[in-house]
Design a protein around this motif. Structure first.
Motif, PDB file in Angstrom:
ATOM      1  N   ALA A   8      -8.203  -9.237  17.778  1.00  0.00           N
ATOM      2  CA  ALA A   8      -7.121 -10.225  17.754  1.00  0.00           C
ATOM      3  C   ALA A   8      -7.412 -11.294  16.718  1.00  0.00           C
ATOM      4  O   ALA A   8      -8.556 -11.644  16.489  1.00  0.00           O
ATOM      5  CB  ALA A   8      -6.970 -10.832  19.145  1.00  0.00           C
ATOM      6  N   PRO A   9      -6.375 -11.854  16.088  1.00  0.00           N
ATOM      7  CA  PRO A   9      -4.976 -11.502  16.274  1.00  0.00           C
ATOM      8  C   PRO A   9      -4.599 -10.218  15.519  1.00  0.00           C
ATOM      9  O   PRO A   9      -5.174  -9.919  14.485  1.00  0.00           O
ATOM     10  CB  PRO A   9      -4.242 -12.702  15.667  1.00  0.00           C
ATOM     11  CG  PRO A   9      -5.166 -13.180  14.583  1.00  0.00           C
ATOM     12  CD  PRO A   9      -6.558 -12.967  15.122  1.00  0.00           C
ATOM     13  N   ASP A  10      -3.633  -9.494  16.074  1.00  0.00           N
ATOM     14  CA  ASP A  10      -3.125  -8.320  15.382  1.00  0.00           C
ATOM     15  C   ASP A  10      -2.493  -8.749  14.066  1.00  0.00           C
ATOM     16  O   ASP A  10      -1.843  -9.792  13.981  1.00  0.00           O
ATOM     17  CB  ASP A  10      -2.087  -7.607  16.236  1.00  0.00           C
ATOM     18  CG  ASP A  10      -2.695  -6.928  17.457  1.00  0.00           C
ATOM     19  OD1 ASP A  10      -3.908  -6.626  17.410  1.00  0.00           O
ATOM     20  OD2 ASP A  10      -1.967  -6.717  18.441  1.00  0.00           O
ATOM     21  N   LEU A  11      -2.690  -7.939  13.044  1.00  0.00           N
ATOM     22  CA  LEU A  11      -2.141  -8.234  11.727  1.00  0.00           C
ATOM     23  C   LEU A  11      -1.125  -7.171  11.336  1.00  0.00           C
ATOM     24  O   LEU A  11      -1.414  -5.970  11.422  1.00  0.00           O
ATOM     25  CB  LEU A  11      -3.258  -8.297  10.680  1.00  0.00           C
ATOM     26  CG  LEU A  11      -4.322  -9.381  10.898  1.00  0.00           C
ATOM     27  CD1 LEU A  11      -5.423  -9.253   9.860  1.00  0.00           C
ATOM     28  CD2 LEU A  11      -3.685 -10.774  10.834  1.00  0.00           C
ATOM     29  N   ALA A  12       0.051  -7.602  10.925  1.00  0.00           N
ATOM     30  CA  ALA A  12       1.105  -6.686  10.513  1.00  0.00           C
ATOM     31  C   ALA A  12       1.172  -6.625   8.993  1.00  0.00           C
ATOM     32  O   ALA A  12       0.973  -7.629   8.307  1.00  0.00           O
ATOM     33  CB  ALA A  12       2.448  -7.145  11.078  1.00  0.00           C
ATOM     34  N   VAL A  13       1.429  -5.448   8.480  1.00  0.00           N
ATOM     35  CA  VAL A  13       1.582  -5.258   7.038  1.00  0.00           C
ATOM     36  C   VAL A  13       2.765  -4.344   6.785  1.00  0.00           C
ATOM     37  O   VAL A  13       3.141  -3.538   7.637  1.00  0.00           O
ATOM     38  CB  VAL A  13       0.315  -4.650   6.393  1.00  0.00           C
ATOM     39  CG1 VAL A  13      -0.876  -5.584   6.558  1.00  0.00           C
ATOM     40  CG2 VAL A  13      -0.007  -3.288   6.968  1.00  0.00           C
ATOM     41  N   ASP A  14       3.354  -4.470   5.613  1.00  0.00           N
ATOM     42  CA  ASP A  14       4.439  -3.589   5.203  1.00  0.00           C
ATOM     43  C   ASP A  14       3.942  -2.770   4.024  1.00  0.00           C
ATOM     44  O   ASP A  14       3.597  -3.327   2.972  1.00  0.00           O
ATOM     45  CB  ASP A  14       5.675  -4.412   4.807  1.00  0.00           C
ATOM     46  CG  ASP A  14       6.862  -3.525   4.494  1.00  0.00           C
ATOM     47  OD1 ASP A  14       7.403  -2.919   5.420  1.00  0.00           O
ATOM     48  OD2 ASP A  14       7.235  -3.436   3.304  1.00  0.00           O
ATOM     49  N   VAL A  15       3.875  -1.468   4.191  1.00  0.00           N
ATOM     50  CA  VAL A  15       3.343  -0.566   3.167  1.00  0.00           C
ATOM     51  C   VAL A  15       4.494   0.187   2.527  1.00  0.00           C
ATOM     52  O   VAL A  15       5.331   0.772   3.220  1.00  0.00           O
ATOM     53  CB  VAL A  15       2.330   0.426   3.779  1.00  0.00           C
ATOM     54  CG1 VAL A  15       1.816   1.382   2.721  1.00  0.00           C
ATOM     55  CG2 VAL A  15       1.177  -0.341   4.428  1.00  0.00           C
ATOM     56  N   SER A  16       4.529   0.175   1.209  1.00  0.00           N
ATOM     57  CA  SER A  16       5.573   0.878   0.469  1.00  0.00           C
ATOM     58  C   SER A  16       4.909   1.804  -0.540  1.00  0.00           C
ATOM     59  O   SER A  16       4.088   1.376  -1.350  1.00  0.00           O
ATOM     60  CB  SER A  16       6.491  -0.124  -0.246  1.00  0.00           C
ATOM     61  OG  SER A  16       7.462   0.540  -1.024  1.00  0.00           O
ATOM     62  N   GLY A  17       5.255   3.075  -0.486  1.00  0.00           N
ATOM     63  CA  GLY A  17       4.696   4.041  -1.416  1.00  0.00           C
ATOM     64  C   GLY A  17       3.431   4.673  -0.878  1.00  0.00           C
ATOM     65  O   GLY A  17       2.894   4.290   0.162  1.00  0.00           O
ATOM     66  N   CYS A  18       2.920   5.646  -1.616  1.00  0.00           N
ATOM     67  CA  CYS A  18       1.733   6.394  -1.219  1.00  0.00           C
ATOM     68  C   CYS A  18       0.478   5.685  -1.714  1.00  0.00           C
ATOM     69  O   CYS A  18       0.363   5.353  -2.896  1.00  0.00           O
ATOM     70  CB  CYS A  18       1.800   7.801  -1.810  1.00  0.00           C
ATOM     71  SG  CYS A  18       0.344   8.792  -1.456  1.00  0.00           S
ATOM     72  N   LEU A  19      -0.473   5.445  -0.809  1.00  0.00           N
ATOM     73  CA  LEU A  19      -1.672   4.698  -1.167  1.00  0.00           C
ATOM     74  C   LEU A  19      -2.718   5.555  -1.872  1.00  0.00           C
ATOM     75  O   LEU A  19      -3.785   5.056  -2.223  1.00  0.00           O
ATOM     76  CB  LEU A  19      -2.288   4.076   0.099  1.00  0.00           C
ATOM     77  CG  LEU A  19      -1.411   3.032   0.804  1.00  0.00           C
ATOM     78  CD1 LEU A  19      -2.124   2.504   2.034  1.00  0.00           C
ATOM     79  CD2 LEU A  19      -1.053   1.889  -0.128  1.00  0.00           C
ATOM     80  N   THR A  20      -2.427   6.835  -2.099  1.00  0.00           N
ATOM     81  CA  THR A  20      -3.393   7.707  -2.767  1.00  0.00           C
ATOM     82  C   THR A  20      -3.055   7.919  -4.238  1.00  0.00           C
ATOM     83  O   THR A  20      -3.724   8.681  -4.925  1.00  0.00           O
ATOM     84  CB  THR A  20      -3.454   9.073  -2.064  1.00  0.00           C
ATOM     85  OG1 THR A  20      -2.155   9.690  -2.104  1.00  0.00           O
ATOM     86  CG2 THR A  20      -3.909   8.926  -0.631  1.00  0.00           C
ATOM     87  N   GLY A  21      -2.035   7.251  -4.744  1.00  0.00           N
ATOM     88  CA  GLY A  21      -1.634   7.403  -6.133  1.00  0.00           C
ATOM     89  C   GLY A  21      -2.243   6.338  -7.026  1.00  0.00           C
ATOM     90  O   GLY A  21      -3.455   6.180  -7.119  1.00  0.00           O
ATOM     91  N   GLN A  22      -1.392   5.559  -7.686  1.00  0.00           N
ATOM     92  CA  GLN A  22      -1.854   4.504  -8.565  1.00  0.00           C
ATOM     93  C   GLN A  22      -2.519   3.385  -7.757  1.00  0.00           C
ATOM     94  O   GLN A  22      -2.429   3.333  -6.533  1.00  0.00           O
ATOM     95  CB  GLN A  22      -0.676   3.947  -9.364  1.00  0.00           C
ATOM     96  CG  GLN A  22      -0.041   4.940 -10.317  1.00  0.00           C
ATOM     97  CD  GLN A  22       0.923   4.260 -11.266  1.00  0.00           C
ATOM     98  OE1 GLN A  22       0.590   3.254 -11.896  1.00  0.00           O
ATOM     99  NE2 GLN A  22       2.133   4.789 -11.357  1.00  0.00           N
ATOM    100  N   THR A  23      -3.137   2.474  -8.475  1.00  0.00           N
ATOM    101  CA  THR A  23      -3.809   1.356  -7.827  1.00  0.00           C
ATOM    102  C   THR A  23      -2.815   0.558  -6.985  1.00  0.00           C
ATOM    103  O   THR A  23      -1.794   0.089  -7.492  1.00  0.00           O
ATOM    104  CB  THR A  23      -4.425   0.415  -8.879  1.00  0.00           C
ATOM    105  OG1 THR A  23      -5.335   1.149  -9.688  1.00  0.00           O
ATOM    106  CG2 THR A  23      -5.168  -0.740  -8.200  1.00  0.00           C
ATOM    107  N   PRO A  24      -3.062   0.391  -5.683  1.00  0.00           N
ATOM    108  CA  PRO A  24      -2.140  -0.381  -4.854  1.00  0.00           C
ATOM    109  C   PRO A  24      -2.195  -1.864  -5.183  1.00  0.00           C
ATOM    110  O   PRO A  24      -3.203  -2.382  -5.671  1.00  0.00           O
ATOM    111  CB  PRO A  24      -2.627  -0.103  -3.423  1.00  0.00           C
ATOM    112  CG  PRO A  24      -4.023   0.357  -3.570  1.00  0.00           C
ATOM    113  CD  PRO A  24      -4.158   0.986  -4.916  1.00  0.00           C
TER     114      PRO A  24
END
Length: 246
Positions: A8-24
């Motif tokens: 805790a605390p829980d952390l929320a994130v918004d992920v867009s796109g594939c994380l295995t491609g270009q540098t995130p």
């Protein structure tokens, strides 16, 4: 929206796109905001095939509230997010409080940050004279007027954030910390420091001083006020993309 599996605390994130491609690209909002404030930035990065991770810091957005709001806690939030998503190396972009958290993270984990962008990053005071300028990351009257339309269009971040975090955060930004300045030399990533110019409550010369203290940094001034990515989006995105693609 994903929730990072951590204490805790829980952390929320918004992920867009594939994380295995270009540098995130990891995006960290300012105080009172959340991941939704990066909408145009995420869409622009997505168009260049860059995966993005937009963080909700503790006490903001859909992340949990906390009984601790130390500046190092916000940097630890970034560490938990990138660790939970198993990101070995990434670009890091932050605004205001989020930029300060990003910079603290880059001080302690320099090898993981490929490129760093600090939009209107509030520095720690070096001494009592700096503290007297009162440049903590809060909105001036002019900033509030400019942000009124954004609030009407997207009231969620304002309604959700924990008002209890304001006082402890401001108190820390009013406490001189010369060691923070010394630790800037630990940052190895090429860095872009973005100032909002004369319309911002953060004096541009302080942000230029941050850029000069970093080992490898450029400084750009965009006359937009404290929320450059919101109020001068084309200019901000142009500088952002040029730095990330350099």
């Amino acid at each position: 929206m994903r929730s990072v599996d951590a204490s805790a605390p829980d952390l929320a994130v918004d992920v867009s796109g594939c994380l295995t491609g270009q540098t995130p690209v990891v995006l960290v909002h300012g105080m009172g905001g959340d991941h939704t404030t990066w909408g145009p930035t995420v869409r622009t990065l997505r168009a260049t095939c860059r995966p993005t991770v937009a963080v909700d810091l503790r006490g903001h957005g859909r992340s949990g509230r906390s009984d601790s709001y130390r500046l190092d806690d916000f940097a630890a939030d970034i560490d938990r997010v990138v660790g939970g998503l198993k990101l070995a190396r990434f670009d890091l972009v932050g605004h205001s409080l989020g930029a300060h958290a990003a910079l603290r993270y880059a001080m302690t984990s320099p090898a993981r940050v490929r490129r760093l962008v600090l939009e209107e990053v509030p520095p720690m005071p070096r001494d009592d004279a700096d503290a007297a300028e009162d440049i903590a990351p809060t909105a001036s009257f002019g900033e509030r007027i400019r942000g009124f339309g954004a609030l009407l269009a997207n009231p969620g971040p304002f309604l959700r954030y924990d008002r209890a975090l304001g006082e402890p955060v401001m108190t820390q930004f009013q406490t001189p910390d010369p060691q923070w300045w010394a630790s800037l030399r630990n940052v190895s990533a090429p860095t872009l420091v973005v100032s909002g110019g004369a319309r911002s409550f953060l004096p541009a010369h302080h942000l230029r001083s941050v850029a000069e203290a970093l080992p490898n940094a450029d400084f750009v001034r965009i006359e937009a006020g404290h929320s450059v990515h919101r109020d001068a989006s084309p200019e901000f995105l142009s500088a952002l993309l040029a730095h990330l693609d350099d």
